[in-house]
Motif scaffolding. Structure first.
Motif, PDB file in Angstrom:
ATOM      1  N   ARG A  70       2.545 -11.620  -5.256  1.00 22.40           N
ATOM      2  CA  ARG A  70       2.763 -12.573  -6.465  1.00 22.40           C
ATOM      3  C   ARG A  70       2.488 -11.549  -7.746  1.00 22.40           C
ATOM      4  O   ARG A  70       3.286 -11.702  -8.719  1.00 22.40           O
ATOM      5  CB  ARG A  70       1.649 -13.533  -6.471  1.00 22.40           C
ATOM      6  CG  ARG A  70       2.102 -14.780  -5.696  1.00 22.40           C
ATOM      7  CD  ARG A  70       1.413 -15.879  -5.888  1.00 22.40           C
ATOM      8  NE  ARG A  70      -0.339 -15.851  -5.992  1.00 22.40           N
ATOM      9  CZ  ARG A  70      -1.060 -16.015  -4.917  1.00 22.40           C
ATOM     10  NH1 ARG A  70      -0.719 -16.197  -3.783  1.00 22.40           N
ATOM     11  NH2 ARG A  70      -2.232 -15.904  -5.036  1.00 22.40           N
ATOM     12  N   LEU A  71       1.777 -10.776  -7.617  1.00 18.75           N
ATOM     13  CA  LEU A  71       1.357 -10.017  -8.886  1.00 18.75           C
ATOM     14  C   LEU A  71       2.418  -8.801  -9.381  1.00 18.75           C
ATOM     15  O   LEU A  71       2.951  -8.965 -10.286  1.00 18.75           O
ATOM     16  CB  LEU A  71      -0.245  -9.267  -8.858  1.00 18.75           C
ATOM     17  CG  LEU A  71      -0.365  -8.224  -9.989  1.00 18.75           C
ATOM     18  CD1 LEU A  71      -0.680  -9.031 -11.273  1.00 18.75           C
ATOM     19  CD2 LEU A  71      -1.629  -7.600  -9.727  1.00 18.75           C
ATOM     20  N   GLY A  72       2.905  -8.466  -8.293  1.00 14.41           N
ATOM     21  CA  GLY A  72       4.210  -7.354  -8.325  1.00 14.41           C
ATOM     22  C   GLY A  72       3.319  -6.175  -9.343  1.00 14.41           C
ATOM     23  O   GLY A  72       3.976  -5.920 -10.422  1.00 14.41           O
ATOM     24  N   PRO A  73       2.177  -5.396  -9.012  1.00 13.65           N
ATOM     25  CA  PRO A  73       1.603  -4.385  -9.857  1.00 13.65           C
ATOM     26  C   PRO A  73       2.191  -3.157 -10.063  1.00 13.65           C
ATOM     27  O   PRO A  73       3.143  -2.820  -9.241  1.00 13.65           O
ATOM     28  CB  PRO A  73       0.476  -4.273  -9.232  1.00 13.65           C
ATOM     29  CG  PRO A  73       0.568  -4.498  -7.717  1.00 13.65           C
ATOM     30  CD  PRO A  73       1.710  -5.451  -7.605  1.00 13.65           C
ATOM     31  N   ASP A  74       2.293  -2.640 -11.245  1.00 13.94           N
ATOM     32  CA  ASP A  74       2.714  -1.334 -11.358  1.00 13.94           C
ATOM     33  C   ASP A  74       2.003  -0.308 -10.786  1.00 13.94           C
ATOM     34  O   ASP A  74       2.194   1.123 -10.580  1.00 13.94           O
ATOM     35  CB  ASP A  74       2.950  -0.925 -13.046  1.00 13.94           C
ATOM     36  CG  ASP A  74       3.733  -2.030 -13.762  1.00 13.94           C
ATOM     37  OD1 ASP A  74       4.752  -1.995 -13.178  1.00 13.94           O
ATOM     38  OD2 ASP A  74       3.365  -2.720 -14.652  1.00 13.94           O
ATOM     39  N   TRP A  91      -1.863  -3.466   2.746  1.00 10.92           N
ATOM     40  CA  TRP A  91      -0.584  -3.750   1.860  1.00 10.92           C
ATOM     41  C   TRP A  91       0.308  -2.539   1.164  1.00 10.92           C
ATOM     42  O   TRP A  91       1.405  -2.687   1.570  1.00 10.92           O
ATOM     43  CB  TRP A  91      -0.993  -4.393   0.739  1.00 10.92           C
ATOM     44  CG  TRP A  91       0.031  -5.413  -0.275  1.00 10.92           C
ATOM     45  CD1 TRP A  91       0.701  -6.434   0.143  1.00 10.92           C
ATOM     46  CD2 TRP A  91       0.585  -4.458  -1.337  1.00 10.92           C
ATOM     47  NE1 TRP A  91       1.462  -6.678  -0.730  1.00 10.92           N
ATOM     48  CE2 TRP A  91       1.326  -5.570  -1.684  1.00 10.92           C
ATOM     49  CE3 TRP A  91       0.210  -3.586  -2.075  1.00 10.92           C
ATOM     50  CZ2 TRP A  91       2.452  -5.330  -3.033  1.00 10.92           C
ATOM     51  CZ3 TRP A  91       1.171  -3.512  -3.266  1.00 10.92           C
ATOM     52  CH2 TRP A  91       2.236  -4.193  -3.456  1.00 10.92           C
ATOM     53  N   CYS A  92      -0.484  -1.550   0.776  1.00  4.44           N
ATOM     54  CA  CYS A  92       0.112  -0.284   0.092  1.00  4.44           C
ATOM     55  C   CYS A  92       0.869   0.544   0.916  1.00  4.44           C
ATOM     56  O   CYS A  92       2.187   0.873   0.903  1.00  4.44           O
ATOM     57  CB  CYS A  92      -0.922   0.491  -0.859  1.00  4.44           C
ATOM     58  SG  CYS A  92      -1.343  -0.302  -2.057  1.00  4.44           S
ATOM     59  N   VAL A  93       0.208   0.835   1.949  1.00  8.37           N
ATOM     60  CA  VAL A  93       0.718   1.638   3.352  1.00  8.37           C
ATOM     61  C   VAL A  93       1.876   1.088   3.931  1.00  8.37           C
ATOM     62  O   VAL A  93       2.965   1.867   3.996  1.00  8.37           O
ATOM     63  CB  VAL A  93      -0.351   1.943   4.299  1.00  8.37           C
ATOM     64  CG1 VAL A  93       0.316   2.624   5.636  1.00  8.37           C
ATOM     65  CG2 VAL A  93      -1.472   2.717   3.670  1.00  8.37           C
ATOM     66  N   ARG A  94       2.038  -0.314   4.112  1.00 11.23           N
ATOM     67  CA  ARG A  94       3.015  -1.013   4.851  1.00 11.23           C
ATOM     68  C   ARG A  94       4.390  -0.895   3.847  1.00 11.23           C
ATOM     69  O   ARG A  94       5.521  -1.031   4.421  1.00 11.23           O
ATOM     70  CB  ARG A  94       2.635  -2.395   5.230  1.00 11.23           C
ATOM     71  CG  ARG A  94       1.890  -2.512   6.345  1.00 11.23           C
ATOM     72  CD  ARG A  94       1.649  -3.808   6.814  1.00 11.23           C
ATOM     73  NE  ARG A  94       1.004  -4.045   8.281  1.00 11.23           N
ATOM     74  CZ  ARG A  94       0.719  -5.049   9.006  1.00 11.23           C
ATOM     75  NH1 ARG A  94       1.058  -6.182   8.302  1.00 11.23           N
ATOM     76  NH2 ARG A  94       0.026  -4.980  10.070  1.00 11.23           N
ATOM     77  N   ARG A  95       3.895  -1.080   2.312  1.00  9.54           N
ATOM     78  CA  ARG A  95       5.188  -1.182   1.494  1.00  9.54           C
ATOM     79  C   ARG A  95       5.363   0.181   1.028  1.00  9.54           C
ATOM     80  O   ARG A  95       6.207   0.491   0.054  1.00  9.54           O
ATOM     81  CB  ARG A  95       4.726  -1.895   0.423  1.00  9.54           C
ATOM     82  CG  ARG A  95       4.864  -3.533   0.775  1.00  9.54           C
ATOM     83  CD  ARG A  95       3.998  -4.363  -0.088  1.00  9.54           C
ATOM     84  NE  ARG A  95       4.371  -5.587   0.561  1.00  9.54           N
ATOM     85  CZ  ARG A  95       3.605  -6.220   1.559  1.00  9.54           C
ATOM     86  NH1 ARG A  95       2.509  -5.640   2.226  1.00  9.54           N
ATOM     87  NH2 ARG A  95       3.506  -7.639   1.726  1.00  9.54           N
ATOM     88  N   ARG A  96       4.793   1.281   1.611  1.00  7.97           N
ATOM     89  CA  ARG A  96       4.922   2.695   0.913  1.00  7.97           C
ATOM     90  C   ARG A  96       4.850   2.667  -0.676  1.00  7.97           C
ATOM     91  O   ARG A  96       5.358   3.417  -1.229  1.00  7.97           O
ATOM     92  CB  ARG A  96       6.378   3.207   1.374  1.00  7.97           C
ATOM     93  CG  ARG A  96       6.456   3.199   2.823  1.00  7.97           C
ATOM     94  CD  ARG A  96       7.821   4.310   3.395  1.00  7.97           C
ATOM     95  NE  ARG A  96       7.363   5.265   2.937  1.00  7.97           N
ATOM     96  CZ  ARG A  96       6.680   6.333   3.943  1.00  7.97           C
ATOM     97  NH1 ARG A  96       6.045   5.850   5.038  1.00  7.97           N
ATOM     98  NH2 ARG A  96       6.536   7.666   3.385  1.00  7.97           N
ATOM     99  N   SER A 347       5.562   9.258  -3.086  1.00 11.02           N
ATOM    100  CA  SER A 347       5.579   8.932  -1.530  1.00 11.02           C
ATOM    101  C   SER A 347       4.066   8.894  -1.005  1.00 11.02           C
ATOM    102  O   SER A 347       3.245   9.054  -1.582  1.00 11.02           O
ATOM    103  CB  SER A 347       5.993  10.237  -0.937  1.00 11.02           C
ATOM    104  OG  SER A 347       5.347  11.206  -1.170  1.00 11.02           O
ATOM    105  N   VAL A 348       4.238   8.087   0.127  1.00  9.71           N
ATOM    106  CA  VAL A 348       2.743   7.681   0.698  1.00  9.71           C
ATOM    107  C   VAL A 348       2.718   8.308   2.017  1.00  9.71           C
ATOM    108  O   VAL A 348       3.696   8.000   3.060  1.00  9.71           O
ATOM    109  CB  VAL A 348       2.238   6.369   0.729  1.00  9.71           C
ATOM    110  CG1 VAL A 348       1.035   6.037   1.458  1.00  9.71           C
ATOM    111  CG2 VAL A 348       2.382   5.864  -0.730  1.00  9.71           C
ATOM    112  N   SER A 349       1.750   9.085   2.244  1.00 10.29           N
ATOM    113  CA  SER A 349       1.709   9.708   3.937  1.00 10.29           C
ATOM    114  C   SER A 349       0.955   8.483   4.655  1.00 10.29           C
ATOM    115  O   SER A 349      -0.377   8.405   4.343  1.00 10.29           O
ATOM    116  CB  SER A 349       1.037  10.907   3.903  1.00 10.29           C
ATOM    117  OG  SER A 349      -0.403  10.813   3.179  1.00 10.29           O
ATOM    118  N   VAL A 350       1.464   7.845   5.372  1.00  9.53           N
ATOM    119  CA  VAL A 350       0.869   6.848   6.277  1.00  9.53           C
ATOM    120  C   VAL A 350      -0.056   7.380   7.322  1.00  9.53           C
ATOM    121  O   VAL A 350       0.113   8.254   8.127  1.00  9.53           O
ATOM    122  CB  VAL A 350       2.123   5.927   7.152  1.00  9.53           C
ATOM    123  CG1 VAL A 350       1.318   4.820   7.812  1.00  9.53           C
ATOM    124  CG2 VAL A 350       3.081   5.445   6.111  1.00  9.53           C
ATOM    125  N   ALA A 351      -1.371   6.930   7.020  1.00  4.10           N
ATOM    126  CA  ALA A 351      -2.339   7.158   7.894  1.00  4.10           C
ATOM    127  C   ALA A 351      -3.065   5.920   8.404  1.00  4.10           C
ATOM    128  O   ALA A 351      -3.692   5.417   7.557  1.00  4.10           O
ATOM    129  CB  ALA A 351      -3.386   8.203   7.678  1.00  4.10           C
TER     130      ALA A 351
END
Length: 352
Positions: A70-74, A91-96, A347-351
């Motif tokens: 809902r927030l849609g943060p920057d 949440w962050c990892v799943r959405r990269r 980019s996010v390295s998923v771990a």
């Protein structure tokens, strides 16, 4: 910028993490940013095992995801490695979605002290928690080096500040205790190594401000010590300014914000020669050379009693100028720069 700040530590807890986040939130808002807190007061909670004063959020995975959607943060900053921190990380990892974290507390060492679980095992768990972060914010160069040796990546320095308008030498008064007055402020818990201070045999009065799971036991064992409980606001500031030395016995703290509060109040610090004190009042601190020229502001020694004796002999007038070298405004600016480095397109390295 719209910033989501996620923390498992929040009021009514009183500790360095909470004070840091509150001060940074205020500064960020003053600078025109919108800050949204995701903290345990918005969830059902249960007592933390071995530390019931701390409440842990339950059922947060879905709710945190909905809040962030809902927030849609920057930008998202995850301050703690607790249930809410894990939910925001997921949440962050799943959405990269690039995010930052902070290493505020040496949980592996604390948990080993309480449970006997080897800290090396726990450091691996904590390292994996921080691994996907675009930046892991740490308070001191010493901590940065220690975590780098344990395989942490993307470490970023983020020093702390102190409210010099609240903590001031001019609040000094006679507390009515035989001097010298030796003060400790912080949690009353095993990881703070408080017994090392209470065992020191020196004339004067020992004051302990704070609360925690070890309070009842320590009150029983050290009846000569004045346990004042939790104090806040001007009451706390007056106690700081009216003491003669601040004693910081912890060997596990990553920074020790209370040392800055003491220095702003005009009292020197006595501590062990360990990370935290070394970075805040020792030669590795953030103070400028001009500030350092005013003289030493603390004594670090492997013998805490010797550190207290040395600190009591220091010129108190050097303490306040040193503390003025730290500000929450600079702290917030550093925080913003680290957030800006992540960028929404990073980019996010998923771990997992």
């Amino acid at each position: 910028m719209k910033i989501a700040l996620v923390s498992d530590a929040w009021y009514p807890q009183v500790n360095g993490v909470v004070r840091t986040l509150q001060a940074v939130r205020q500064e960020l808002r003053r600078k025109g940013h919108r800050v949204y807190m995701i903290t345990p007061d918005r969830f059902m909670t249960v007592p933390c095992p071995t530390y019931p004063e701390i409440r842990l959020a339950i059922g947060g995975q879905t709710k945190v995801a909905h809040m962030l959607d809902r927030l849609g943060p920057d930008a998202v900053h995850v301050a703690t490695e607790g249930p809410l921190g894990y939910a925001a990380r997921r949440w962050c990892v799943r959405r990269r979605f690039p995010f930052t974290t902070a290493y505020h507390t040496n949980f592996p060492e604390y948990i080993e002290l309480r449970t006997g679980i080897p800290e090396d095992w726990l450091f691996e768990v904590v390292r994996r928690f921080h691994a996907p972060a675009a930046g892991v914010l740490v308070a001191t160069p010493t901590l940065q080096s220690q975590l780098a040796r344990r395989g942490f990546r993307n470490l970023r320095l983020w020093t702390r500040g102190v409210d010099v308008s609240r903590f001031r030498p001019d609040l000094r008064t006679d507390l009515g205790y035989p001097g010298p007055v030796m003060l400790y402020v912080g949690r009353v818990a095993v990881e703070k190594n408080l017994e090392a201070f209470l065992e020191v045999d020196r004339p004067g009065t020992k004051l302990v401000v704070g609360d925690g799971p070890a309070m009842t036991d320590l009150q029983r064992r050290y009846p000569e010590v004045r346990f004042l409980g939790v104090r806040q606001g001007e009451d706390l500031a007056r106690i700081y300014a009216s003491s003669d030395v601040f004693v910081f016995p912890s060997k596990t703290d990553t920074f020790g914000l209370v040392m800055l509060e003491a220095l702003a109040s005009g009292i020197p610090v006595a501590a062990y020669r360990v990370p935290g004190p070394l970075d805040v009042v020792g030669p590795g601190g953030f103070g400028t050379e001009a500030v350092r020229a005013d003289g030493p502001v603390g004594v670090l020694d492997d013998d805490l009693g010797a550190a207290i004796d040395g600190a009591l002999a220091l010129d108190r007038r050097a303490c306040r100028p040193y503390a003025e070298g730290y500000s929450w405004s600079n702290c917030a600016d550093l925080f913003l720069r680290h957030l800006a480095l992540t960028g929404r397109s990073g980019s996010v390295s998923v771990a997992a």
